[in-house]
Scaffold this motif. Sequence first.
Motif, PDB file in Angstrom:
ATOM      1  N   SER A 456     -14.101  21.144 -35.561  1.00 42.20           N
ATOM      2  CA  SER A 456     -15.416  21.297 -36.176  1.00 42.20           C
ATOM      3  C   SER A 456     -16.150  19.972 -36.299  1.00 42.20           C
ATOM      4  N   ASP A 457     -15.424  18.836 -36.310  1.00 42.60           N
ATOM      5  CA  ASP A 457     -16.055  17.528 -36.400  1.00 42.60           C
ATOM      6  C   ASP A 457     -16.654  17.085 -35.073  1.00 42.60           C
ATOM      7  N   VAL A 458     -16.191  17.644 -33.978  1.00 44.82           N
ATOM      8  CA  VAL A 458     -16.556  17.157 -32.654  1.00 44.82           C
ATOM      9  C   VAL A 458     -17.359  18.176 -31.860  1.00 44.82           C
ATOM     10  N   MET A 459     -17.174  19.454 -32.139  1.00 48.78           N
ATOM     11  CA  MET A 459     -17.742  20.504 -31.288  1.00 48.78           C
ATOM     12  C   MET A 459     -19.267  20.512 -31.339  1.00 48.78           C
ATOM     13  N   GLN A 460     -19.849  21.099 -30.280  1.00 55.44           N
ATOM     14  CA  GLN A 460     -21.279  21.371 -30.227  1.00 55.44           C
ATOM     15  C   GLN A 460     -21.508  22.783 -30.736  1.00 55.44           C
ATOM     16  N   THR A 461     -22.361  22.921 -31.754  1.00 55.11           N
ATOM     17  CA  THR A 461     -22.576  24.239 -32.348  1.00 55.11           C
ATOM     18  C   THR A 461     -23.644  25.049 -31.626  1.00 55.11           C
ATOM     19  N   GLN A 462     -24.551  24.362 -30.932  1.00 50.98           N
ATOM     20  CA  GLN A 462     -25.573  25.074 -30.170  1.00 50.98           C
ATOM     21  C   GLN A 462     -25.060  25.238 -28.744  1.00 50.98           C
ATOM     22  N   VAL A 463     -24.598  26.439 -28.419  1.00 48.66           N
ATOM     23  CA  VAL A 463     -23.863  26.686 -27.175  1.00 48.66           C
ATOM     24  C   VAL A 463     -24.717  27.535 -26.238  1.00 48.66           C
ATOM     25  N   GLU A 464     -24.779  27.119 -24.980  1.00 50.38           N
ATOM     26  CA  GLU A 464     -25.390  27.958 -23.950  1.00 50.38           C
ATOM     27  C   GLU A 464     -24.376  29.024 -23.544  1.00 50.38           C
ATOM     28  N   THR A 465     -24.746  30.276 -23.743  1.00 49.44           N
ATOM     29  CA  THR A 465     -23.831  31.374 -23.444  1.00 49.44           C
ATOM     30  C   THR A 465     -24.434  32.281 -22.370  1.00 49.44           C
ATOM     31  N   LEU A 466     -23.579  33.103 -21.786  1.00 52.75           N
ATOM     32  CA  LEU A 466     -23.994  34.120 -20.824  1.00 52.75           C
ATOM     33  C   LEU A 466     -23.608  35.487 -21.365  1.00 52.75           C
ATOM     34  N   SER A 467     -24.438  36.462 -21.041  1.00 56.97           N
ATOM     35  CA  SER A 467     -24.122  37.831 -21.428  1.00 56.97           C
ATOM     36  C   SER A 467     -23.163  38.444 -20.423  1.00 56.97           C
ATOM     37  N   SER A 468     -22.247  39.244 -20.928  1.00 53.48           N
ATOM     38  CA  SER A 468     -21.279  39.886 -20.027  1.00 53.48           C
ATOM     39  C   SER A 468     -21.948  40.860 -19.071  1.00 53.48           C
ATOM     40  N   GLU A 469     -23.188  41.283 -19.382  1.00 53.31           N
ATOM     41  CA  GLU A 469     -23.918  42.215 -18.522  1.00 53.31           C
ATOM     42  C   GLU A 469     -24.794  41.496 -17.506  1.00 53.31           C
ATOM     43  N   SER A 470     -24.765  40.143 -17.483  1.00 52.62           N
ATOM     44  CA  SER A 470     -25.551  39.403 -16.497  1.00 52.62           C
ATOM     45  C   SER A 470     -24.982  39.614 -15.102  1.00 52.62           C
ATOM     46  N   THR A 471     -25.859  39.514 -14.112  1.00 54.98           N
ATOM     47  CA  THR A 471     -25.418  39.644 -12.721  1.00 54.98           C
ATOM     48  C   THR A 471     -25.122  38.268 -12.141  1.00 54.98           C
ATOM     49  N   LEU A 472     -24.487  38.274 -10.981  1.00 55.00           N
ATOM     50  CA  LEU A 472     -24.164  37.008 -10.315  1.00 55.00           C
ATOM     51  C   LEU A 472     -25.429  36.232  -9.988  1.00 55.00           C
ATOM     52  N   ASP A 473     -26.499  36.930  -9.580  1.00 51.20           N
ATOM     53  CA  ASP A 473     -27.766  36.255  -9.294  1.00 51.20           C
ATOM     54  C   ASP A 473     -28.313  35.579 -10.548  1.00 51.20           C
ATOM     55  N   ASP A 474     -28.209  36.267 -11.697  1.00 49.67           N
ATOM     56  CA  ASP A 474     -28.661  35.662 -12.950  1.00 49.67           C
ATOM     57  C   ASP A 474     -27.862  34.412 -13.286  1.00 49.67           C
ATOM     58  N   VAL A 475     -26.559  34.485 -13.074  1.00 45.55           N
ATOM     59  CA  VAL A 475     -25.690  33.341 -13.379  1.00 45.55           C
ATOM     60  C   VAL A 475     -26.027  32.154 -12.488  1.00 45.55           C
ATOM     61  N   LEU A 476     -26.239  32.424 -11.200  1.00 46.01           N
ATOM     62  CA  LEU A 476     -26.573  31.341 -10.267  1.00 46.01           C
ATOM     63  C   LEU A 476     -27.883  30.669 -10.663  1.00 46.01           C
ATOM     64  N   GLN A 477     -28.856  31.466 -11.087  1.00 46.83           N
ATOM     65  CA  GLN A 477     -30.138  30.902 -11.498  1.00 46.83           C
ATOM     66  C   GLN A 477     -29.978  30.038 -12.739  1.00 46.83           C
ATOM     67  N   ILE A 478     -29.191  30.505 -13.698  1.00 43.80           N
ATOM     68  CA  ILE A 478     -28.976  29.729 -14.926  1.00 43.80           C
ATOM     69  C   ILE A 478     -28.234  28.433 -14.631  1.00 43.80           C
ATOM     70  N   MET A 479     -27.207  28.493 -13.800  1.00 44.59           N
ATOM     71  CA  MET A 479     -26.421  27.300 -13.505  1.00 44.59           C
ATOM     72  C   MET A 479     -27.209  26.289 -12.684  1.00 44.59           C
ATOM     73  N   SER A 480     -28.194  26.738 -11.949  1.00 44.24           N
ATOM     74  CA  SER A 480     -28.987  25.814 -11.131  1.00 44.24           C
ATOM     75  C   SER A 480     -29.901  24.938 -11.977  1.00 44.24           C
ATOM     76  N   VAL A 481     -30.267  25.400 -13.180  1.00 46.59           N
ATOM     77  CA  VAL A 481     -31.166  24.616 -14.034  1.00 46.59           C
ATOM     78  C   VAL A 481     -30.445  23.989 -15.223  1.00 46.59           C
ATOM     79  N   SER A 482     -29.185  24.354 -15.446  1.00 44.28           N
ATOM     80  CA  SER A 482     -28.444  23.811 -16.579  1.00 44.28           C
ATOM     81  C   SER A 482     -27.567  22.654 -16.128  1.00 44.28           C
TER      82      SER A 482
END
Length: 878
Positions: A456-482
């Motif tokens: 808890s002293d080191v972790m980042q609390t604001q986490v970028e998450t993905l929804s389990s219902e996202s598609t592979l295309d959605d994931v690729l788009q998110i990873m390209s800008v993150s």
Amino acid sequence: MRLSLSYKRLYSWFKSRHFGRSATDTRYALLEACLIGILSAIAALLLKEGVGWLGGIRLQTASQYGPWVTLPLAGLIFGGLSGWVLETFSPAASGGGIPQVKAALARFPIQLSLKVAFVKLIGTILVLGGGLTLGRRAPTVHIGAALAAQLCTWVPTSPEHRRQMIAAGAAAGLAAGFTTPIAGVLFVVEELMRDVSGLTLETAIVASFTGAVVSMLLQSADLNVPAVLLDTVKTSFSAPEIPFYIFLGALAGLLGAFFNKGVLYFSELQKRLNLPLFLRIGVIGCFSGFIIALLPPFFRDNAGLREFLINGELSNSSIMIAFVAHFFLTMLAYSSGAPGGLFAPALVMGSALGYLVGKVEHFVTGTPTEVTYALAGMGAMFTGVVRVPITAIVIVFELNNDFNLVLPLMITCAVSYITAESIFRGSLYQHLLLSSGIPFKEEGTNENFLSHLTASDVMQTQVETLSSESTLDDVLQIMSVSHHRGFPVVAEDVLVGIFTQSDLDKLKQLSGKTLLKEMMTSQPITVTPSTSISDVLFLLNRYQLSRLPVTEGHKLVGIITRTDIIRVEVNQLSGQSLDVVKPAPSYVIYQTRSPAIGKGRILLPIANPETATALLQIAGAIARYYNYEIDCLQVIKVSRHSSPSETPVDTRDARKIMHRLERIGRHQKLSVHTQIRVAQDISEAIIETIKERHIKTLVMGWKGSTSTQGAIFGDLVDTLIHHATCELMLVKLSANSLLFPYYLNPRATWLVSLAGGPNAQRAIQLLPALTKLYARPDTPEVWLCRVYLPSDPDPDYQSLQEVTQTLENKIAKPITPVPICSRSVVDAITDLANAKQCDVVILGASKEGLLKNVIHGNIPETIAKNVDSTVILVRGSL
């Protein structure tokens, strides 16, 4: 361009040579040690000349205008000026300097830099030139260590190499101050760091030797006993004198222990008085000047006093006066935090004590050996105060180069050490570190600070998450800008898996419409917030992971990566996190817990019992809409000098409030937790609660402007806005809303402004939850306002209509869009709110930042002042 490329090549070559050298290739480290020794000797020279120049002016003025006014005034002015310089430019430069270096070498985050060295130099010159009975050798040690640390920031290096260079700088500082190279190395080994590696010892020796030689050439040190004094009476030692030397050692140890206790007592006393540093040093400087004016003239020159004592030019009564005055004035001066050391004062007191014992021995045996006793007393008193017997023996021997002193020094220093440790165990520097909140262990087995940290002293609390219902295309788009290469996968805020770039490399044959829940790694390895960092590192290495989700139950509360751990270690070792002494952690003295069934938590700090119920209704509306829990918090503030865990407080009123809020929560079927904390700082207690309880939203009362001192949300709001990473809602309740704590006004009109960028969007997202405050489904009436500038030739009314339609679908009732043409957003919203007699105004923090707006009276504060409505200000999570 050519110059830039050449520089890059040179930098790359140096970096590869610097980091890629083998354990036996110490040429570069030794070269750095030489440079540190030279710089330390130059600093010692500047310090000597500065103190001599300013002290000479003080003595000359005293002889011309009289000591009764001049000496106290000099102590007040120069002492106060020194304290002001320290407080203004570098508080880390205060004190003797040895505790700071000791803590830095033990891997505690202590600031050491060029600024610290420069401020230390100026502050010490002012203090010693003003007449305070302190020494300049300990500040030279601090300056040498700070210069070494600064050199390591200019040259790429590792944390361990930086530590070795700081040790070398400390050794060089002592060697340059006394011209005693062996004592410089021994002091590092015996006192500063006891786990010395081969390279550390080598660099310390080189730096110490260089510092001593350059200091000798520059004549930076002047503490050596002149040979003419020793020629008058030869030093000697005989067996019948052993009992007298044992007595001298025991007496020095006893007085040294009392001296250390006195320093700690007066330090705590001055902390409780809570006076500014410039006032503490100035007052003690004035008092010292007054006492010195009462004493014989020989006491006004600290440098010449020691020679008088050793040479026997003073009477027994004068020597006794010199010892007592030096004892108490040094104790007061050092406890004030003035930048000066104890080395030279301990030697002066030791020479006076030794000379008095030598007089007794002379009277009993008839042997005139007072000089030997005076020199042996220097080592004994040095040992009793600093607790370094080997260094004391060597330093006095190196100062005089007389082998007849070795046996007397060994006897007196050994007896002094045993006596002092029997009466008051532990180094003075260790106790000073403990009193300042640094848990230092004298045994030299200080654990790495990472061992005390948890996830808890080191972790980042604001986490970028993905929804389990996202598609592979959605994931690729998110990873390209993150910039992240791994994401926790959640379903309804519950961690169900993790997806990383390595998983992507294995899934090249899948369709772009494949759902993430079919590709992710299920049941990932996780840790809890209380998991130690050592366990986190073990899991990262054992399973070759780059990140670990942090969960509480099944809820994701953060993520920790190798980069996070490295960042914390670098910040700690570079001293970035202890610029000032932080308040002690808050202490929970009362708490209740309801079932942890929500997807998140809302924190509701309670400052005013009259507004507590209304604020709970607002927090409850959000909690019901998002399925959150509510944490009600009340903070009881205590003095900075009181321990929150040990200070008795009256909690009866606070418990009554908490019991009332619990009853309301049960009545409305809300999961309400309560806790009462005792804290030195209210904002820090709230931030600690946010971190410990993994708060999603902070709802707090707001007066609409900066409040009087002591109010929980006035002067503290800027601190919370800076450091509270969760979503933040400031609520200024109107007088009418307090009359209807459960439903506000049952025929309310709400005005929602679209000014404020992303924060306004978040405010609109919260609107459906806030409208659930009402029992009747046909309330409230909502006005949606957007302000357009007159200079705008083509206003975008379409976006206003789109937002209106979206809100109508969520609230299931008509929304009135209100486009306004005005040059001022503040005037437009204020006039509309007053004209329509709006009960609630909802705003998003403008893009300039909420803190700037609150302080400078921009949109939120001006509207809150000029309307009688309840004003809700929203700032999204950081």
